[in-house]
Design an enzyme around this catalytic site. Structure first.
Site, short mmCIF file in Angstrom:
data_model
loop_
_atom_site.label_atom_id
_atom_site.label_comp_id
_atom_site.label_asym_id
_atom_site.label_seq_id
_atom_site.Cartn_x
_atom_site.Cartn_y
_atom_site.Cartn_z
N ASN A 46 0.83 -1.21 0.00
CA ASN A 46 0.00 0.00 0.00
C ASN A 46 0.86 1.25 0.00
O ASN A 46 0.58 2.23 -0.71
CB ASN A 46 -0.91 0.01 1.23
CG ASN A 46 -2.04 -0.99 1.15
OD1 ASN A 46 -2.32 -1.54 0.08
ND2 ASN A 46 -2.70 -1.23 2.26
N ARG A 75 -11.46 -4.40 -13.74
CA ARG A 75 -10.37 -5.30 -13.39
C ARG A 75 -10.88 -6.73 -13.45
O ARG A 75 -12.03 -7.00 -13.10
CB ARG A 75 -9.85 -5.04 -11.97
CG ARG A 75 -9.27 -3.66 -11.72
CD ARG A 75 -8.62 -3.59 -10.33
NE ARG A 75 -8.41 -2.22 -9.88
CZ ARG A 75 -7.36 -1.48 -10.21
NH1 ARG A 75 -6.44 -1.98 -11.01
NH2 ARG A 75 -7.24 -0.25 -9.74
N ARG A 130 -5.73 1.49 -12.94
CA ARG A 130 -4.32 1.67 -12.55
C ARG A 130 -3.65 0.34 -12.19
O ARG A 130 -4.16 -0.44 -11.38
CB ARG A 130 -4.21 2.64 -11.37
CG ARG A 130 -2.79 2.96 -10.97
CD ARG A 130 -2.76 3.98 -9.86
NE ARG A 130 -3.19 5.29 -10.34
CZ ARG A 130 -4.00 6.08 -9.65
NH1 ARG A 130 -4.49 5.68 -8.51
NH2 ARG A 130 -4.32 7.26 -10.12
N HIS A 184 -15.92 2.94 -14.20
CA HIS A 184 -15.68 2.22 -12.95
C HIS A 184 -16.90 1.41 -12.51
O HIS A 184 -16.80 0.56 -11.63
CB HIS A 184 -15.29 3.23 -11.86
CG HIS A 184 -14.75 2.62 -10.62
ND1 HIS A 184 -15.44 2.59 -9.43
CD2 HIS A 184 -13.56 2.01 -10.37
CE1 HIS A 184 -14.72 2.00 -8.50
NE2 HIS A 184 -13.57 1.63 -9.04
N TYR A 208 -12.37 -9.87 -0.81
CA TYR A 208 -13.00 -8.56 -0.77
C TYR A 208 -14.47 -8.72 -0.37
O TYR A 208 -15.19 -9.55 -0.93
CB TYR A 208 -12.96 -7.88 -2.15
CG TYR A 208 -11.65 -7.25 -2.53
CD1 TYR A 208 -10.44 -7.73 -2.04
CD2 TYR A 208 -11.60 -6.18 -3.41
CE1 TYR A 208 -9.24 -7.15 -2.41
CE2 TYR A 208 -10.40 -5.60 -3.79
CZ TYR A 208 -9.23 -6.09 -3.28
OH TYR A 208 -8.03 -5.52 -3.67
N ARG A 246 -13.78 2.65 5.42
CA ARG A 246 -12.62 1.79 5.62
C ARG A 246 -11.31 2.56 5.58
O ARG A 246 -10.44 2.38 6.42
CB ARG A 246 -12.58 0.71 4.53
CG ARG A 246 -11.45 -0.29 4.69
CD ARG A 246 -11.19 -1.06 3.42
NE ARG A 246 -10.44 -0.28 2.45
CZ ARG A 246 -10.51 -0.46 1.13
NH1 ARG A 246 -11.31 -1.35 0.63
NH2 ARG A 246 -9.79 0.29 0.32
N HIS A 253 -15.11 -3.55 1.01
CA HIS A 253 -15.08 -2.91 -0.30
C HIS A 253 -16.47 -2.50 -0.78
O HIS A 253 -16.59 -1.72 -1.73
CB HIS A 253 -14.44 -3.87 -1.31
CG HIS A 253 -14.01 -3.23 -2.58
ND1 HIS A 253 -14.67 -3.41 -3.78
CD2 HIS A 253 -12.99 -2.38 -2.87
CE1 HIS A 253 -14.07 -2.74 -4.74
NE2 HIS A 253 -13.05 -2.10 -4.22
#
Length: 708
Positions: free
Chosen positions: A50, A371, A401, A431, A464, A560, A588
């Site tokens: 991270n 993704r 990304r 997204h 997730y 979060r 998430h």
């Protein structure tokens, strides 16, 4: 909003410092002694990864602003220089703390016959084995480099680690040398015999310097690691966007050095040599007393040591789909279905598309892809559908990304199979997670939709926490048809009946409902908001929440990661409470619930799930969705099970104070654990006919803890 408050009561917390605070909470998981030892080690690796991304993207952007002489825009609470100083101080402490936690954890691991050894801790038999291993597996891929007037300091790749050497030749001349660690071979090598034992590659290299530089005497050595600017600047007006994007990705690999990490043990003159050799025009140096590159520690987490990891969890498959003979479409046609990942299987999403691909009555599939995995069953199902003669549209987001190359590959594979691939709206990142299946039934077309809060990625779906809503609601799927046309045709739909979307209506819809709660509060009715997200940054939304708080609306936020709202400030945000959950699974999902004139939970509530966090980028620069939940069972599942369990959680929770500091609610990880609750209890909408026979605990915030 800002005019009403003096500086002391300023409601915004800094985004970057809030992110570092989140990563401190992640590292905090590695300190919780009740967690399995290798899971604690995994949290160290996660915290390190991270932090790498934080410097590659966020700090890189700030450094470039500083170099350009720019300042931060109002209402950010601190200057750019002050912020960068704070980041350096907090990040340096975090990096050092990662190593300190590792040192403590190593001792505990040794009691379980698990060792991270150094060159000094090797036995004679280890050195004999390593001599052969080095000769066969390491030496052929190493490139020892002398640095002198004829051999300039080489380029060092992003996240690359290098051993720097100071040596003396037989004539007494001093030579500087470098040995870059290859990125494609394992950083940690497992030693044979005597339990689970690993040694880092740089320690192995240190043993065999004479084989790399024969005849030289080693005078000093140390490791360094670089983090480079990895943000990609995109000019979407390019005539060939895909080719331009490929070139931009290659350029990213050579971005400016943002952070140079050097081992404290490196001799001063060798350190000066490294710093001089790298272009640090905007970069900074951090000295670390210990091992670098802790993000690689996940390599030592091996299946043979399941005794030191979480007990395997097998996700449930919704009973309702089985009751319809395994047909997702039939189950969805009967009633809306909400699947709660990872507690319920991501196979439902895959099976939904596989069934559509193979059903002769399905005429088309439309899908967004942000993704997915390297061996994606989602992509395979879409290719199969195209090969079966169905009309298939896939909106691939190239700007996901660090997944850009994978998405380029999938786009080409899909196109070769006959899929119509488009790359979304100009200037926006797609997204939203959407699927639309159109099927011919009884001479008419019927639509089935999937809305997700997470990605179409079967691997991450195992860890997730996300929601998948499946619906055939006529008004919702009609809206979704219009939205897909908007993304492919760039013509905004004039009016939608149910859905809201960014960049046009998502923020305004949220504000409308927040203000609605204010009206209920002013009328003396119950006024309450529950919301769960990954990040809260948008200042306009923060202002609206603070105004609602001042009018008496009770607001409970589960955020979060980044939270820029300062809660519980008297007269400003005193009715706003913020907590963060960090635990076994990554939170998430995005959920928002409005009391609508009633206390929560209530059948009268207005409930939504979304792909969007509450950030300017999600509201203004991305295509996102906000989906109403109207089915009674699904709404009850979200309110009475999911949100209630998260609000009730004490085992994984941290409370945010007005000063921006987080306090762990139960440092021992005891009390009510939302993750344990979800693992143990069937969800309402997935239970099928057995739902009425489920003996689920009735959760309230007031009752005593019901789970260990």
């Amino acid at each position: 909003m800002g005019k009403k408050n003096n500086h002391k009561e300023f409601p915004y917390l800094d985004r970057e410092i809030s992110w570092i605070a989140f990563n401190e909470r992640v590292l905090g998981q590695a300190m919780m002694t009740q967690k399995p030892l290798l899971e604690r080690l995994r949290f160290i690796a996660i915290a390190a990864k991270n932090l790498d991304e934080f410097f590659m993207v966020r700090v890189a952007g700030l450094k470039n602003q500083e170099a350009a002489g720019l300042e931060r825009r109002h209402p950010e609470p601190v200057s750019l220089k002050s912020l960068l100083d704070q980041i350096h101080e907090r990040a340096s402490a975090l990096i050092q703390n990662q190593f300190n936690v590792l040192q403590t954890l190593k001792k505990e691991l040794e009691s379980e016959n698990f060792f991270l050894v150094t060159a000094e801790g090797l036995m004679k038999s280890d050195k004999v084995w390593l001599s052969t291993y080095f000769k066969e597996e390491i030496f052929p891929v190493l490139t020892p480099l002398a640095v002198d007037p004829a051999h300039p300091f080489p380029f060092v790749a992003n996240l690359g680690m290098t051993v720097a050497l100071e040596m003396e030749n037989p004539e007494g001349e001093i030579l500087k040398g470098l040995v870059p660690l290859p990125l494609k071979i394992k950083r940690f090598i497992q030693l044979p015999n005597r339990g689970s034992r690993f040694i880092a590659l740089e320690d192995v290299i240190s043993l065999f310097i004479p084989k790399l530089f024969p005849g030289f005497i080693l005078r000093g050595m140390g490791c360094f690691r670089v983090v480079r600017d990895s943000e990609v600047e995109i000019h979407e007006e390019s005539d060939d966007f895909v080719h331009y994007f490929e070139a931009a990705l290659k350029q990213r690999e050579r971005g400016a050095v943002i952070l140079l990490m050097i081992q404290k043990s490196m001799p001063p003159d060798l350190r000066a040599f490294v710093e001089e050799g790298l272009d640090l025009s905007i970069g900074e140096v951090m000295e670390v007393d210990g091992m670098l590159g802790l993000s690689d520690l996940d390599q030592v987490i091996i299946s043979k040591r399941n005794d030191l990891q979480y007990k395997p969890y097998v996700e449930r498959f919704p009973a309702r789909i089985r009751e319809f003979g395994g047909s997702c479409l039939a189950a969805i046609k009967h009633k809306d279905l909400l699947v709660h990942h990872p507690y319920e299987s991501f196979d439902v999403v895959v099976d939904f598309l596989k069934e559509a691909a193979r059903d002769p009555n399905v005429v088309s599939i439309k899908q967004t892809l942000y993704r997915t995995s390297n061996d994606s069953p989602i992509v395979a199902a879409l290719i199969e559908a195209a090969e079966n003669g169905k009309s298939v549209l896939v909106i691939v987001e190239l700007k996901a990304r660090f997944d850009e190359k994978a998405n380029l590959k999938w786009a080409r594979d899909l196109e070769r199979a006959g899929v119509l691939v488009v790359y979304g709206l100009l200037g926006l990142k797609t997204h939203a997670k959407l699927s639309l299946v159109t099927r011919r039934e009884d001479g008419h077309l019927k639509n089935y939709a999937h809305f997700g809060t997470g990605n179409y990625h079967p691997q991450t779906a195992r860890v997730y926490d996300d929601l998948s809503l499946f619906t055939a609601d006529h008004k919702i799927v009609e809206d979704l048809c219009k939205i897909f046309n908007y993304v492919t045709g760039s013509a905004s739909p004039k009016k939608l009946k149910k859905l809201a979307y960014s960049p046009l209506s998502l923020r305004s819809t949220l504000i409308e409902h927040i203000r609605g709660e204010r009206d209920f509060a002013k009328a003396g009715k119950p006024a309450i908001i529950w919301a769960k997200m990954n990040a809260l940054v948008d200042h306009e939304i923060i202002d609206e929440l603070c105004l609602a708080s001042q009018d008496g609306v009770k607001i409970h936020l589960i955020v979060r990661g980044i939270c820029c709202l300062s809660p519980e400030l008297p007269g400003v945000s005193e009715n706003i409470h913020v907590k963060s959950l960090v635990g076994r699974f990554l939170e998430h999902s995005r959920i928002v619930c409005f009391g609508n004139g009633h206390d929560l939970p209530s059948e009268h509530a207005k409930v939504f799930i979304s792909s969007a966090d509450w950030m300017p980028r999600n509201f203004d620069w991305r295509f996102e969705s906000l989906v109403p939940i109207e089915n009674h069972t699904v709404k009850s599942q979200i309110l009475d099970q999911i949100m209630m369990a998260y609000l009730k959680d004490t085992a994984n929770s941290w409370s945010l104070g007005a000063d921006g500091n987080y306090t762990q609610i139960n440092p021992e990880g005891e009390g009510f654990n939302a993750h344990h609750y979800f693992m143990r209890h069937q969800s309402l909408s997935g239970g099928g006919s057995m739902t009425h026979d489920l003996h689920l605990p009735h959760l309230t915030l007031e009752e005593p803890e019901i789970l260990p």
